[in-house]
Design a protein around this motif. Structure first.
Motif, PDB file in Angstrom:
ATOM      1  N   UNK A 112       0.787  -1.220   0.000  1.00  0.00           N
ATOM      2  CA  UNK A 112       0.000   0.000   0.000  1.00  0.00           C
ATOM      3  C   UNK A 112       0.817   1.266   0.000  1.00  0.00           C
ATOM      4  N   UNK A 113       2.129   1.186  -0.137  1.00  0.00           N
ATOM      5  CA  UNK A 113       2.987   2.361  -0.109  1.00  0.00           C
ATOM      6  C   UNK A 113       3.617   2.523  -1.473  1.00  0.00           C
ATOM      7  N   UNK A 114       3.562   3.745  -2.024  1.00  0.00           N
ATOM      8  CA  UNK A 114       4.175   4.000  -3.310  1.00  0.00           C
ATOM      9  C   UNK A 114       5.678   3.972  -3.153  1.00  0.00           C
ATOM     10  N   UNK A 115       6.346   3.066  -3.877  1.00  0.00           N
ATOM     11  CA  UNK A 115       7.784   2.903  -3.720  1.00  0.00           C
ATOM     12  C   UNK A 115       8.566   3.886  -4.578  1.00  0.00           C
ATOM     13  N   UNK A 116       7.896   4.615  -5.464  1.00  0.00           N
ATOM     14  CA  UNK A 116       8.634   5.523  -6.323  1.00  0.00           C
ATOM     15  C   UNK A 116       9.097   6.741  -5.545  1.00  0.00           C
ATOM     16  N   UNK A 117      10.167   7.384  -6.058  1.00  0.00           N
ATOM     17  CA  UNK A 117      10.816   8.485  -5.345  1.00  0.00           C
ATOM     18  C   UNK A 117      10.044   9.770  -5.585  1.00  0.00           C
ATOM     19  N   UNK A 118       8.839   9.901  -4.975  1.00  0.00           N
ATOM     20  CA  UNK A 118       8.038  11.108  -5.121  1.00  0.00           C
ATOM     21  C   UNK A 118       8.306  12.034  -3.957  1.00  0.00           C
ATOM     22  N   UNK A 119       7.929  13.301  -4.132  1.00  0.00           N
ATOM     23  CA  UNK A 119       8.103  14.270  -3.050  1.00  0.00           C
ATOM     24  C   UNK A 119       7.103  13.986  -1.944  1.00  0.00           C
ATOM     25  N   UNK A 120       7.489  14.240  -0.716  1.00  0.00           N
ATOM     26  CA  UNK A 120       6.617  13.980   0.420  1.00  0.00           C
ATOM     27  C   UNK A 120       5.446  14.937   0.421  1.00  0.00           C
ATOM     28  N   UNK A 192      33.102   1.791  -8.588  1.00  0.00           N
ATOM     29  CA  UNK A 192      31.778   1.457  -9.128  1.00  0.00           C
ATOM     30  C   UNK A 192      30.994   0.597  -8.152  1.00  0.00           C
ATOM     31  N   UNK A 193      31.675  -0.333  -7.488  1.00  0.00           N
ATOM     32  CA  UNK A 193      30.992  -1.170  -6.501  1.00  0.00           C
ATOM     33  C   UNK A 193      30.498  -0.342  -5.329  1.00  0.00           C
ATOM     34  N   UNK A 194      31.276   0.658  -4.906  1.00  0.00           N
ATOM     35  CA  UNK A 194      30.834   1.528  -3.809  1.00  0.00           C
ATOM     36  C   UNK A 194      29.597   2.323  -4.210  1.00  0.00           C
ATOM     37  N   UNK A 195      29.544   2.771  -5.454  1.00  0.00           N
ATOM     38  CA  UNK A 195      28.362   3.495  -5.929  1.00  0.00           C
ATOM     39  C   UNK A 195      27.146   2.570  -5.940  1.00  0.00           C
ATOM     40  N   UNK A 196      27.334   1.331  -6.337  1.00  0.00           N
ATOM     41  CA  UNK A 196      26.213   0.382  -6.332  1.00  0.00           C
ATOM     42  C   UNK A 196      25.679   0.163  -4.924  1.00  0.00           C
ATOM     43  N   UNK A 197      26.589   0.057  -3.956  1.00  0.00           N
ATOM     44  CA  UNK A 197      26.157  -0.101  -2.562  1.00  0.00           C
ATOM     45  C   UNK A 197      25.347   1.115  -2.120  1.00  0.00           C
ATOM     46  N   UNK A 198      25.767   2.305  -2.522  1.00  0.00           N
ATOM     47  CA  UNK A 198      25.058   3.519  -2.110  1.00  0.00           C
ATOM     48  C   UNK A 198      23.696   3.619  -2.783  1.00  0.00           C
ATOM     49  N   UNK A 200      21.587   1.262  -3.843  1.00  0.00           N
ATOM     50  CA  UNK A 200      20.556   0.351  -3.347  1.00  0.00           C
ATOM     51  C   UNK A 200      20.073   0.729  -1.948  1.00  0.00           C
ATOM     52  N   UNK A 201      20.704   1.715  -1.303  1.00  0.00           N
ATOM     53  CA  UNK A 201      20.288   2.142   0.023  1.00  0.00           C
ATOM     54  C   UNK A 201      19.495   3.447   0.009  1.00  0.00           C
ATOM     55  N   UNK A 202      19.233   3.994  -1.182  1.00  0.00           N
ATOM     56  CA  UNK A 202      18.521   5.269  -1.272  1.00  0.00           C
ATOM     57  C   UNK A 202      17.046   5.088  -0.957  1.00  0.00           C
ATOM     58  N   UNK A 203      16.395   4.201  -1.671  1.00  0.00           N
ATOM     59  CA  UNK A 203      14.962   3.967  -1.467  1.00  0.00           C
ATOM     60  C   UNK A 203      14.626   2.594  -2.052  1.00  0.00           C
ATOM     61  N   UNK A 204      13.380   2.167  -1.840  1.00  0.00           N
ATOM     62  CA  UNK A 204      12.977   0.856  -2.324  1.00  0.00           C
ATOM     63  C   UNK A 204      13.015   0.779  -3.840  1.00  0.00           C
ATOM     64  N   UNK A 205      12.627   1.871  -4.515  1.00  0.00           N
ATOM     65  CA  UNK A 205      12.634   1.870  -5.972  1.00  0.00           C
ATOM     66  C   UNK A 205      14.051   1.683  -6.494  1.00  0.00           C
ATOM     67  N   UNK A 206      14.973   2.459  -5.957  1.00  0.00           N
ATOM     68  CA  UNK A 206      16.357   2.360  -6.420  1.00  0.00           C
ATOM     69  C   UNK A 206      16.971   1.004  -6.035  1.00  0.00           C
TER      70      UNK A 206
END
Length: 544
Positions: A112-120, A192-198, A200-206
């Motif tokens: 029930x939660x929109x996973x896209x990176x929308x503004x609050x 590049x691996x460090x960027x990938x780790x970062x 995937x921790x931004x939000x569910x969509x990412x």
């Protein structure tokens, strides 16, 4: 009357010291006053200096702030132009609407939660703060009514792919000119691996979008048990191992000192059903450091398209995933094969000829004659590209030309000084009369004599990577250039229409020899071209 003063010795002594005490007191007072004055002046100077430093720092911060505001304004203008090209800007430009409008999402995820990176929707930032802050992502006057973060999934995938991929080209199952000589030299893999780790921790969509890039390239190292456990976990209904596309599996992790030593490696392989590239690399240490006492099980590779294999005879005796022949038998869709190492006569071999119906590219590193004989026994109906990274001993390359030369389309010589020691081009052209494309390094290949036999060459690619080795057997760069240009311009290549230049030719182009060569080839209908962009994009040179 005045009372007479006693004239004793004490009084005379007091009268003697009184002026001296007064002088000392006066001198101390002057010193104290001077010290106070000096301290006051120094404090004043320091205060003035501190004020000047603070003023300078304040001015620098003000300039930096102005520069950031300008950059943000430029970025907003660029964003607006992109949105206009995409056709998502309102007709009126929304110049008088300062409130952010976000389209309602019809499809909601299971929770029930929109996973896209929308503004609050609960943002309470004031209107003045939105307009004044250079870091605000809220829409200002003239910007789109839609949140620019509401991008289609395919655009997000493309953006995250560009952000999380290193500059080195991912291992491809298709042939690329000169790609083999520059593979895996990029130092940006860790970044590049460090960027990938970062990401995937931004939000569910990412996380959903970036998870595949995080696990697509896996190298088995000392943390193999933890890796096997991690690949077996599930996220979003899928096992994490399904995202793996490339796996590097060193031999120490497939040793069979016990009958269960290789179980961990097999568990990792079983967790990667979508594996497309498998690498069994060269061992930097002594090969006998790994024991192979028990047989190893085989594993199917239905989706494997590229295999890089360094052969070790002790490992091959255990069979299964340690045997090149066994792995090839279980890889029906293999397109690209890289082989290296020495094969002994006692190494196990199949009684029937091995058939690789989909193999199009064979890349040969340093191998011995027995290995060449084994390859010549294979049936390779789709083989069209051969890359020779090293001139093989006992004319091993001539055996390959004799066996497969009639069907080859492209042959490439690698960047190795071994090709400078003897003429390898003449035997190749004699054994492959139907080849259409030939790629080689100008400064790493011995200049051949004029070739006058029938030949179907249509395109020759030359790479100008420098080689500074000069001996009695190896001519200098100027002599090499002169002899190579004579070979290309005077040999019998009636079908030759393109010569493609790779690398840095800045020092060669102005040479009068090259100018005369260009005019001669143009008069014969052959264009001299520069390779630009990717390996396949070419544009005519200014001198053509």
């Amino acid at each position: 009357m005045t009372t007479p003063t006693p004239a004793g010795p004490a009084n005379r002594l007091a009268n003697f010291f009184r002026p001296r005490k007064q002088a000392v007191a006066s001198e101390n007072k002057h010193r104290l006053d001077a010290t106070v004055t000096k301290t006051t002046e120094e404090s004043s100077q320091k205060s003035q200096k501190s004020i000047q430093v603070l003023c300078a720092e304040n001015e620098a911060l003000k300039n930096d702030n102005d520069a950031l505001k300008k950059q943000c304004g430029d970025l907003q203008d660029r964003l607006q132009r992109v949105e206009q090209r995409l056709g998502i800007v309102g007709k009126d430009g929304d110049s008088d609407d300062d409130e952010q409008e976000v389209e309602e999402v019809d499809a909601q995820p299971e929770d029930g939660v929109d996973k896209r990176c929308t503004a609050s929707k609960e943002a309470t930032q004031s209107k003045s703060e939105k307009e004044s802050s250079p870091f605000s992502f809220h829409r200002q006057a003239g910007m789109s009514r839609y949140d620019h973060r509401l991008l289609p999934p395919e655009l997000w995938l493309s953006i995250i792919r560009w952000a999380t991929h290193s500059q080195s080209v991912f291992d491809l199952p298709t042939f690329e000119p000169f790609h083999a000589s520059f593979e895996r030299q990029n130092k940006g893999e860790a970044g590049a691996l460090a960027v990938r780790h970062a990401v995937v921790q931004v939000c569910k969509l990412w996380r959903d979008f970036g998870l595949s890039s995080l696990y697509e390239d896996v190298m088995v190292r000392h943390g193999a048990p933890a890796l096997a456990e991690e690949l077996g976990k599930t996220y979003g209904g899928e096992q994490l191992g399904t995202h793996v596309r490339r796996l590097e599996l060193p031999y120490p992790y497939t040793g069979t000192a016990t009958n269960t030593s290789s179980d961990l490696a097999l568990q990792i392989l079983q967790s990667c059903p979508g594996l497309e590239t498998l690498v069994r690399p060269f061992m930097p240490g002594p090969p006998d450091a790994v024991r192979y006492e028990f047989p190893t099980r085989s594993h199917p590779f239905p989706n494997l398209k590229r295999l890089e294999w360094w052969h070790y005879n002790d490992a091959a005796r255990s069979g299964g995933i340690n045997s090149l022949i066994d792995v090839l038998c279980y890889s029906p869709n293999l397109q690209y094969l890289v082989v290296g190492g020495e094969m002994w006569s006692s190494a196990p071999s199949t009684s029937d000829a091995l058939v690789l119906p989909a193999l199009t590219t064979l890349r040969v590193r340093r191998i011995n004659v027995i290995f060449v004989q084994e390859i010549c026994r294979w049936q390779l109906p789709s083989l069209v590209h051969v890359v020779a990274e090293f001139p093989l001993e006992q004319d091993g390359l001539e055996d390959i030309w004799r066996m497969f030369g009639a069907r080859l389309c492209t042959v490439e010589f690698g960047r190795h000084v071994g090709f400078l020691l003897s003429d390898q081009i003449t035997p190749f052209l004699a054994g492959c009369p139907q080849v259409q494309k030939f790629n080689y390094f100008l400064n790493f290949t011995y200049p051949p004599p004029i070739f006058n036999q029938p030949c179907a060459l249509q395109s020759i690619s030359l790479h100008a990577h420098p080689c500074f080795m000069v001996t009695d057997m190896i001519p200098n760069s100027q002599e090499r250039l002169e002899r190579h240009l004579a070979f290309l311009s005077r040999s019998s290549f009636p079908a030759l229409r393109r010569i493609i230049l790779y690398g840095d030719w800045g020092d060669i182009i102005p040479d009068p020899l090259f100018t005369d060569f260009t005019q001669s080839m143009n008069s014969r209908g052959c264009l001299i071209e520069y390779a630009t962009g990717d390996m396949h994009s070419c544009t005519p040179s200014p001198s053509a």
